[in-house]
Write a protein that holds these residues in place. Structure first.
Motif, PDB file in Angstrom:
ATOM      1  N   ALA A 178       0.856  -1.172  -0.047  1.00 29.48           N
ATOM      2  CA  ALA A 178      -0.148  -0.097  -0.032  1.00 29.48           C
ATOM      3  C   ALA A 178       0.558   1.318   0.040  1.00 29.48           C
ATOM      4  O   ALA A 178       0.472   2.322  -0.657  1.00 29.48           O
ATOM      5  CB  ALA A 178      -0.949  -0.032   1.230  1.00 29.48           C
ATOM      6  N   LEU A 179       1.818   1.298   0.744  1.00 27.72           N
ATOM      7  CA  LEU A 179       2.744   2.353   0.766  1.00 27.72           C
ATOM      8  C   LEU A 179       3.521   2.632  -0.465  1.00 27.72           C
ATOM      9  O   LEU A 179       3.526   3.991  -0.960  1.00 27.72           O
ATOM     10  CB  LEU A 179       4.049   2.414   1.897  1.00 27.72           C
ATOM     11  N   ASP A 180       3.671   1.716  -1.370  1.00 28.69           N
ATOM     12  CA  ASP A 180       4.320   1.981  -2.631  1.00 28.69           C
ATOM     13  C   ASP A 180       3.219   2.809  -3.502  1.00 28.69           C
ATOM     14  O   ASP A 180       3.515   3.377  -4.374  1.00 28.69           O
ATOM     15  CB  ASP A 180       4.579   0.659  -3.657  1.00 28.69           C
ATOM     16  N   PHE A 181       1.879   2.538  -3.271  1.00 27.66           N
ATOM     17  CA  PHE A 181       0.870   3.470  -3.844  1.00 27.66           C
ATOM     18  C   PHE A 181       0.273   4.745  -3.161  1.00 27.66           C
ATOM     19  O   PHE A 181      -0.655   4.945  -3.458  1.00 27.66           O
ATOM     20  CB  PHE A 181      -0.277   2.337  -4.404  1.00 27.66           C
ATOM     21  N   ASP A 182       1.090   4.983  -2.114  1.00 24.82           N
ATOM     22  CA  ASP A 182       0.538   6.212  -1.426  1.00 24.82           C
ATOM     23  C   ASP A 182      -0.460   5.893  -0.562  1.00 24.82           C
ATOM     24  O   ASP A 182      -1.096   6.933  -0.234  1.00 24.82           O
ATOM     25  CB  ASP A 182       0.572   7.363  -2.052  1.00 24.82           C
ATOM     26  N   MET A 183      -0.503   4.788  -0.020  1.00 21.68           N
ATOM     27  CA  MET A 183      -1.629   4.535   0.766  1.00 21.68           C
ATOM     28  C   MET A 183      -1.302   3.650   1.989  1.00 21.68           C
ATOM     29  O   MET A 183      -0.076   3.219   1.981  1.00 21.68           O
ATOM     30  CB  MET A 183      -2.934   3.469   0.027  1.00 21.68           C
ATOM     31  N   SER A 184      -2.148   3.563   3.103  1.00 24.08           N
ATOM     32  CA  SER A 184      -1.724   2.944   4.356  1.00 24.08           C
ATOM     33  C   SER A 184      -3.028   2.346   5.030  1.00 24.08           C
ATOM     34  O   SER A 184      -3.889   3.041   4.677  1.00 24.08           O
ATOM     35  CB  SER A 184      -1.270   4.139   5.365  1.00 24.08           C
ATOM     36  N   LEU A 185      -2.812   1.432   5.719  1.00 24.06           N
ATOM     37  CA  LEU A 185      -3.911   0.556   6.338  1.00 24.06           C
ATOM     38  C   LEU A 185      -4.339   1.647   7.642  1.00 24.06           C
ATOM     39  O   LEU A 185      -3.411   1.981   8.323  1.00 24.06           O
ATOM     40  CB  LEU A 185      -3.481  -0.692   6.921  1.00 24.06           C
ATOM     41  N   LYS A 186      -5.399   1.861   7.796  1.00 25.88           N
ATOM     42  CA  LYS A 186      -5.944   2.667   8.788  1.00 25.88           C
ATOM     43  C   LYS A 186      -6.401   1.648  10.074  1.00 25.88           C
ATOM     44  O   LYS A 186      -6.657   2.158  11.204  1.00 25.88           O
ATOM     45  CB  LYS A 186      -6.827   3.656   8.676  1.00 25.88           C
ATOM     46  N   ASP A 187      -6.441   0.403   9.962  1.00 23.68           N
ATOM     47  CA  ASP A 187      -6.700  -0.440  11.124  1.00 23.68           C
ATOM     48  C   ASP A 187      -5.974  -1.874  10.843  1.00 23.68           C
ATOM     49  O   ASP A 187      -5.724  -2.012   9.630  1.00 23.68           O
ATOM     50  CB  ASP A 187      -8.087  -0.664  11.374  1.00 23.68           C
ATOM     51  N   ALA A 188      -5.767  -2.448  11.615  1.00 20.21           N
ATOM     52  CA  ALA A 188      -5.072  -3.913  11.413  1.00 20.21           C
ATOM     53  C   ALA A 188      -5.726  -4.462  12.566  1.00 20.21           C
ATOM     54  O   ALA A 188      -4.736  -5.621  13.323  1.00 20.21           O
ATOM     55  CB  ALA A 188      -3.518  -3.717  11.959  1.00 20.21           C
ATOM     56  N   SER A 189      -6.874  -5.012  12.597  1.00 20.14           N
ATOM     57  CA  SER A 189      -7.267  -5.838  13.282  1.00 20.14           C
ATOM     58  C   SER A 189      -7.535  -7.395  12.728  1.00 20.14           C
ATOM     59  O   SER A 189      -7.598  -7.404  11.307  1.00 20.14           O
ATOM     60  CB  SER A 189      -8.897  -5.285  13.906  1.00 20.14           C
ATOM     61  N   SER A 190      -7.413  -8.326  13.532  1.00 23.54           N
ATOM     62  CA  SER A 190      -7.501  -9.904  12.856  1.00 23.54           C
ATOM     63  C   SER A 190      -8.952  -9.913  12.222  1.00 23.54           C
ATOM     64  O   SER A 190      -8.894 -10.837  11.554  1.00 23.54           O
ATOM     65  CB  SER A 190      -7.181 -10.887  14.061  1.00 23.54           C
ATOM     66  N   PHE A 191      -9.776  -9.116  12.707  1.00 26.57           N
ATOM     67  CA  PHE A 191     -11.308  -9.355  12.196  1.00 26.57           C
ATOM     68  C   PHE A 191     -11.226  -8.945  10.705  1.00 26.57           C
ATOM     69  O   PHE A 191     -12.168  -9.185   9.779  1.00 26.57           O
ATOM     70  CB  PHE A 191     -12.437  -8.744  12.895  1.00 26.57           C
ATOM     71  N   ASN A 192     -10.154  -8.264  10.215  1.00 19.77           N
ATOM     72  CA  ASN A 192     -10.080  -7.750   8.873  1.00 19.77           C
ATOM     73  C   ASN A 192      -9.406  -9.018   7.740  1.00 19.77           C
ATOM     74  O   ASN A 192      -9.476  -8.503   6.552  1.00 19.77           O
ATOM     75  CB  ASN A 192      -9.146  -6.580   8.495  1.00 19.77           C
ATOM     76  N   VAL A 193      -9.121 -10.306   8.469  1.00 20.45           N
ATOM     77  CA  VAL A 193      -8.722 -11.192   7.783  1.00 20.45           C
ATOM     78  C   VAL A 193      -9.493 -12.604   7.719  1.00 20.45           C
ATOM     79  O   VAL A 193     -10.036 -12.809   8.913  1.00 20.45           O
ATOM     80  CB  VAL A 193      -7.319 -11.682   8.359  1.00 20.45           C
ATOM     81  N   GLN A 194      -9.925 -13.205   6.718  1.00 20.84           N
ATOM     82  CA  GLN A 194     -10.627 -14.376   6.828  1.00 20.84           C
ATOM     83  C   GLN A 194      -9.776 -15.508   6.011  1.00 20.84           C
ATOM     84  O   GLN A 194      -8.861 -15.243   5.404  1.00 20.84           O
ATOM     85  CB  GLN A 194     -11.989 -14.128   6.043  1.00 20.84           C
TER      86      GLN A 194
END
Lengths: 71, 457
Positions: free
Chosen positions: B103-119
């Motif tokens: 994401a940083l390569d595309f000038d973006m960033s994750l605004k959260d990093a909870s494990s509920f974001n992964v399935q």
């Protein structure tokens, strides 16, 4: 209230405002401590970046030498 | 439009159900970030490597949209981090870091990093929160760093350095394991790992200092992009190095060739044939393999094209199962650490945010092999209770009856008074026949164990 105290109060008020006003859509609590902690270790991390680059360059240099020797 | 109970925190949008499908509404406030995600190439990059769930933009009649509505690829079965084994949680953590780096390569960033974001989808972790991306804010620290440490790093380190059972703390700490708690539970030698020292111990110390004292900082925190990239690399190196080596659990070696105390090899082969035959007869499409151990029979079902949730309370067995699934690229099995005696409850706000295991999609068939004696004798459950449990779970049941004189049952009874005079084949059939029709039964060759095929009445 003296000038020093006024400046301190301004700092206490403005830091949270700065932290939170630009994050209208970032809804999670980043934790002020975690936020400041990153700034504290920024120097350590940047120097790790520097040493990682040196390490990668050195490793690549020796890999090239190995290739030349094989050829 | 039925908003999903867990989807209320993010002002960028929310998840809802419509005609039994999951959709995501995107609010106007997220418009700029969404456009950057889609137009910068980040979405394509992440979807092409299987890191982000693909979606399509839709318009639904009867649903008032805000900015847009998207239909993500549906996840057949939802699971949570407190149900994953170590390797699953580790893979999920590395996925989040990989996504943040890209994401940083595309000038973006994750605004959260909870494990509920992964399935888990087709046997691999995948990021499902398409609205988690925001424009990278230059020179600012990573907003999701604390969340990442509490949802991923702390539980992983607790498993490897303290006890794997500490992963269940994710169930009672729905916002991640607090770092000060992790510090109290970790042994002294954890401090000698420089990554753990930095991201857990020192991090926790600074967290508690700043929560109590606001007077120490005088200027805005500055954090270069280079430092952020190195932070991500640092976390990645830390997590990659973590290894869990469970001591040989009883169940992990249960089916190993030459080490199996319960079956002659001919019996095991016959059992495999019977299970395969009964699975074909039920026309099973979605199976729960309960007490699945390392997934030997789950694999038989998966090879027939059946989707399988492979459950066992032994994390070491599930760990082995997951590693084998990865090695063979078996996309039909999702192994989970579930204790049937105390399965995942509904938790969170109004006890409604994260579903209990039985509120999720039910199977059409349940496999209950070498399980009945653990429930009945190991856990004092009468046959009526067990039958009722299976009938509430699924219409079809393939179950193995283990007689009392079996070696494994004698092991459970060792040192205990035998109060189980009711535990015999006739009572088993009598109780189960109240709720199920016994369609077929066959004794496993060179064994006294019987496999039954039952259908709910």
């Amino acid at each position: 209230m003296n000038t020093k105290r006024k400046l301190e109060l301004l700092t206490y008020i403005s830091i949270p405002l700065i932290l939170f006003s630009e994050q209208a859509y970032a809804y999670i609590d980043p934790g002020v401590g975690s936020y400041i902690f990153q700034a504290m270790i920024a120097g350590v991390l940047s120097s790790l970046f520097f040493f990682r680059n040196i390490k990668d360059s050195t490793v690549n240099f020796f890999k090239k030498i190995k290739k030349i020797k094989k050829a | 439009m039925d908003r999903v109970p867990s989807s209320f925190r993010d002002p960028s949008g929310f998840i809802f159900m419509h005609n039994s499908k999951i959709y995501r509404q995107i609010n106007h406030s997220y418009k700029n970030n969404y456009e950057q995600l889609m137009e910068s190439g980040l979405y394509e990059k992440l979807v092409s490597i299987g890191a982000l769930i693909p979606h399509k933009e839709v318009s639904l009649s009867g649903c008032e949209s805000n900015y847009k509505i998207i239909e993500p690829q549906q996840i057949p079965f939802i699971s949570y981090s407190y149900e994953w084994c170590f390797e699953q949680l580790k893979d999920a953590a590395l996925l989040v870091l990989q996504i943040q780096k890209i994401a940083l390569d595309f000038d973006m960033s994750l605004k959260d990093a909870s494990s509920f974001n992964v399935q888990f989808l087709k046997g691999k972790p995948i990021f499902i929160d398409s609205l988690s991306f925001e424009k990278y804010k230059a020179e600012k620290p990573w907003i999701a760093y604390k969340q990442f440490c509490e949802f991923f790093l702390a539980p992983l380190v607790l498993i490897t350095h303290t006890d794997y059972r500490s992963e269940k703390l994710l169930q009672t700490n729905i916002n991640g394991i607090p770092l000060d708690l992790a510090v109290k539970l970790l042994p002294l030698n954890a401090r000698f790992n420089p990554y753990i020292f930095l991201h857990i111990f020192l991090h926790a110390k600074k967290q508690s200092e700043y929560s109590n004292n606001h007077s120490n900082f005088k200027k805005e925190p500055h954090f270069s992009k280079r430092a952020l990239i190195e932070l991500i690399n640092n976390l990645k190196d830390c997590i990659k190095d973590l290894q869990w080596h469970p001591k040989n659990s009883v169940w992990e070696n249960y089916y190993n060739d030459g080490d199996c105390e319960s079956y002659e090899s001919s019996s095991l082969e016959n059992k495999k044939e019977l299970v395969s035959k009964y699975l074909t007869e039920t026309k099973a499409e979605f199976l729960w393999d309960l007490g699945a151990n390392t997934g030997l029979f789950s694999k038989i079902a998966a090879k027939k094209g059946i989707s399988v949730i492979s459950m066992d309370y032994d994390a070491a067995a599930i760990e082995k199962s997951y590693k084998e699934i990865k090695d063979c690229n078996e996309g039909n099995i999702l192994p989970l650490v579930i204790d049937l005696i105390n399965p995942s409850p509904s938790i969170g706000w109004k006890n409604n945010e994260r579903d209990s295991i039985f509120n999720r999609k039910h199977p059409d068939t349940v496999l209950a092999l070498a399980l009945i004696h653990h429930l009945a004798i190991g856990n004092n459950l009468p046959f009526s209770e067990i039958a009722s449990f299976f009938s509430e779970t699924s219409n079809n049941l393939i179950i193995e009856f283990v007689p009392k004189d079996d070696k494994q049952v004698q092991l459970i009874l060792r040192g205990r008074e035998d109060i189980f005079e009711w535990y015999n084949k006739d009572n088993f059939e009598k109780e189960f026949s109240k709720l199920f029709s016994i369609k077929e039964k066959e004794t496993i060759s060179d064994s006294k164990r019987i496999i039954y095929l039952m259908e709910k009445k």
